[in-house]
Design an enzyme around this catalytic site. Structure first.
Site, PDB file in Angstrom:
ATOM      1  N   CYS A 157      -4.405  -5.390   2.401  1.00  0.00           N
ATOM      2  CA  CYS A 157      -5.685  -4.825   1.963  1.00  0.00           C
ATOM      3  C   CYS A 157      -6.683  -5.074   3.081  1.00  0.00           C
ATOM      4  O   CYS A 157      -6.999  -6.241   3.368  1.00  0.00           O
ATOM      5  CB  CYS A 157      -6.140  -5.474   0.662  1.00  0.00           C
ATOM      6  SG  CYS A 157      -7.761  -4.862   0.118  1.00  0.00           S
TER       7      CYS A 157
ATOM      8  N   ASN B  34       1.287  -1.503   4.371  1.00  0.00           N
ATOM      9  CA  ASN B  34       1.418  -0.796   3.085  1.00  0.00           C
ATOM     10  C   ASN B  34       1.509   0.706   3.389  1.00  0.00           C
ATOM     11  O   ASN B  34       1.063   1.164   4.420  1.00  0.00           O
ATOM     12  CB  ASN B  34       0.251  -1.131   2.151  1.00  0.00           C
ATOM     13  CG  ASN B  34      -1.118  -0.762   2.761  1.00  0.00           C
ATOM     14  OD1 ASN B  34      -1.256  -0.537   3.950  1.00  0.00           O
ATOM     15  ND2 ASN B  34      -2.134  -0.695   1.907  1.00  0.00           N
TER      16      ASN B  34
ATOM     17  N   HIS C 293       1.048   4.818   3.450  1.00  0.00           N
ATOM     18  CA  HIS C 293      -0.034   5.807   3.322  1.00  0.00           C
ATOM     19  C   HIS C 293       0.493   7.210   3.613  1.00  0.00           C
ATOM     20  O   HIS C 293       1.312   7.379   4.525  1.00  0.00           O
ATOM     21  CB  HIS C 293      -1.168   5.478   4.307  1.00  0.00           C
ATOM     22  CG  HIS C 293      -1.950   4.255   3.910  1.00  0.00           C
ATOM     23  ND1 HIS C 293      -3.064   4.309   3.109  1.00  0.00           N
ATOM     24  CD2 HIS C 293      -1.729   2.933   4.162  1.00  0.00           C
ATOM     25  CE1 HIS C 293      -3.521   3.085   2.915  1.00  0.00           C
ATOM     26  NE2 HIS C 293      -2.728   2.229   3.529  1.00  0.00           N
TER      27      HIS C 293
ATOM     28  N   GLU D 270      -5.862   5.331  -4.225  1.00  0.00           N
ATOM     29  CA  GLU D 270      -5.040   4.178  -3.873  1.00  0.00           C
ATOM     30  C   GLU D 270      -3.875   3.985  -4.841  1.00  0.00           C
ATOM     31  O   GLU D 270      -4.005   4.204  -6.053  1.00  0.00           O
ATOM     32  CB  GLU D 270      -5.885   2.896  -3.868  1.00  0.00           C
ATOM     33  CG  GLU D 270      -6.786   2.754  -2.676  1.00  0.00           C
ATOM     34  CD  GLU D 270      -7.270   1.336  -2.484  1.00  0.00           C
ATOM     35  OE1 GLU D 270      -6.556   0.408  -2.929  1.00  0.00           O
ATOM     36  OE2 GLU D 270      -8.357   1.147  -1.919  1.00  0.00           O
TER      37      GLU D 270
ATOM     38  N   CYS E  94     -11.118   2.441   1.419  1.00  0.00           N
ATOM     39  CA  CYS E  94      -9.789   1.833   1.571  1.00  0.00           C
ATOM     40  C   CYS E  94      -9.624   1.502   3.057  1.00  0.00           C
ATOM     41  O   CYS E  94      -9.584   2.416   3.886  1.00  0.00           O
ATOM     42  CB  CYS E  94      -8.712   2.813   1.110  1.00  0.00           C
ATOM     43  SG  CYS E  94      -7.024   2.188   1.297  1.00  0.00           S
TER      44      CYS E  94
ATOM     45  N   GLY F 192      -6.341   2.501   4.450  1.00  0.00           N
ATOM     46  CA  GLY F 192      -6.353   3.966   4.406  1.00  0.00           C
ATOM     47  C   GLY F 192      -7.153   4.561   5.545  1.00  0.00           C
ATOM     48  O   GLY F 192      -6.771   5.586   6.124  1.00  0.00           O
TER      49      GLY F 192
HETATM   50  N1  LIG Z   1      -3.831  -0.034  -3.093  1.00  0.00           N
HETATM   51  C1  LIG Z   1      -3.292  -0.544  -1.825  1.00  0.00           C
HETATM   52  C2  LIG Z   1      -3.741  -2.009  -1.596  1.00  0.00           C
HETATM   53  C3  LIG Z   1      -5.212  -2.121  -1.265  1.00  0.00           C
HETATM   54  C4  LIG Z   1      -5.576  -1.306  -0.069  1.00  0.00           C
HETATM   55  C5  LIG Z   1      -7.068  -1.092   0.140  1.00  0.00           C
HETATM   56  N2  LIG Z   1      -7.938  -1.623  -0.874  1.00  0.00           N
HETATM   57  C6  LIG Z   1      -7.499  -1.554   1.526  1.00  0.00           C
HETATM   58  O1  LIG Z   1      -8.677  -1.884   1.716  1.00  0.00           O
HETATM   59  O2  LIG Z   1      -6.641  -1.531   2.449  1.00  0.00           O
HETATM   60  C7  LIG Z   1      -1.753  -0.522  -1.901  1.00  0.00           C
HETATM   61  O3  LIG Z   1      -1.228  -0.538  -3.015  1.00  0.00           O
HETATM   62  O4  LIG Z   1      -1.125  -0.487  -0.819  1.00  0.00           O
END
Ligand SMILES: N[C@H](CCC[C@H](N)C(=O)O)C(=O)O
Length: 305
Positions: free
Chosen positions: A74, A188, A190, A239, A248, A251
């Site tokens: 995150c 994570n 995207h 998200e 995000c 993101g």
């Molecule tokens: N929902 C995202 C995690 C939080 C990402 C976001 N809040 C950030 O600031 O990077 C996931 O499941 O990969």
């Protein structure tokens, strides 16, 4: 169980932060769902946990979506993390190294209160694709692959853990409303698409259909990017697990690296999100993505869970 927490936000992406440096974090997924509920709990997009380091890093950094599901990263949370540990007196440093479940981050609290995070390098290799690319043909733009997203069940069932291959089980494998995404991992997953105008982009309808698409068995964060100039974009992200957030961080990094790889953006980009401005820099290749933005404490509290 009574728990103490700190509420924080980074560009409007909001968090409940726990200090687990003295005793282990022990909330159950049910307790985290209640905590994250904006009516029956505190309300947040993610839960962030500060842990003792088990390596030569300064701290461990764990992230849970408000569904109670643990995730890899995150970015907005990472900025709040260093603000938290400095304000809580857990370190006398302003440059902190933390380990998430799958990457090391370097966090720098600037004198003006903004935070710069070395987010590590993006990963594009097929092995990192969070979906089964077999039988699909990506469209190339400046040598970068944009993958078709296949149709999937309606969002009602999409919220369930998607059964892999549903759209392949006899149903025609149709392109989902012409959606092609640039896929990148910042730790994570995207899936980023370019749109003419973020304000009219179908984030509420298409977001959940991409997020929980059987195409992405681990689900995915769905980005909608509008190119404003070679150094400026507007971005909305639906998200994974949390739905659309005001910003995000991972993101924003994912969108900028897709835009740079596609030849649409230069190496330093201002990202306009609904919750504030982020600055993303990436020199390409295996170089790290640098993200700079705000991080703020909102209040401290206690809650019985
Ligand atoms: N929902 C995202 C995690 C939080 C990402 C976001 N809040 C950030 O600031 O990077 C996931 O499941 O990969």
């Amino acid at each position: 169980m009574r728990v103490r927490f700190t509420k924080m936000q980074g560009a409007g992406n909001d968090f409940v932060v726990f200090d687990a440096t003295r005793e282990p974090f022990s909330l159950t997924p049910d307790q985290m769902r209640r905590l994250g509920d904006r009516r029956f709990g505190v309300g947040c997009d993610q839960i962030l946990v500060v842990e003792p380091s088990t390596s030569d890093a300064d701290f461990g950094y764990r992230i849970f979506n408000n569904t109670g599901d643990e995730v890899e990263h995150c970015g907005n949370g990472a900025r709040c993390f260093v603000r938290y540990v400095v304000d809580a007196g857990l370190t006398n440093k302003r440059r902190v190294v933390v380990d998430t479940m799958n990457r090391r981050l370097h966090l720098q609290l600037q004198d003006d209160g903004r935070v710069t995070v070395d987010m590590g390098a993006p990963v594009f290799e097929h092995a990192a694709l969070p979906f089964d690319a077999s039988g699909l043909t990506p469209r190339l733009e400046n040598g970068f692959e944009f993958w078709p997203v296949l149709s999937a069940p309606e969002p009602a069932s999409a919220r369930q853990a998607p059964q892999g291959g549903q759209e392949g089980s006899g149903a025609a494998r149709r392109l989902l409303e012409g959606v092609e995404v640039g896929v990148v991992s910042m730790g994570n997953p995207h899936a980023v698409q370019r749109v003419p105008d973020v304000n009219t982009a179908p984030v509420e309808t298409l977001g959940p259909r991409i997020e929980a698409n059987a195409h992405f068995p681990r689900k995915v964060n769905a980005g909608f990017m509008q190119i404003l100039a070679r150094d400026r974009i507007a971005l909305r992200v639906f998200e994974r697990d949390a739905g659309e957030t005001l910003a995000c961080g991972t993101g924003a990094c994912a969108a900028v690296v897709v835009g740079i790889r596609a030849g649409w953006l230069d190496a330093a980009v201002e990202v306009q999100t609904r919750g504030g401005l982020l600055r993303i820099e990436w020199a390409g290749g295996q170089s790290p993505v640098l993200m700079t933005g705000p991080a703020a404490r909102v209040f401290d509290g206690e809650i019985d869970l």
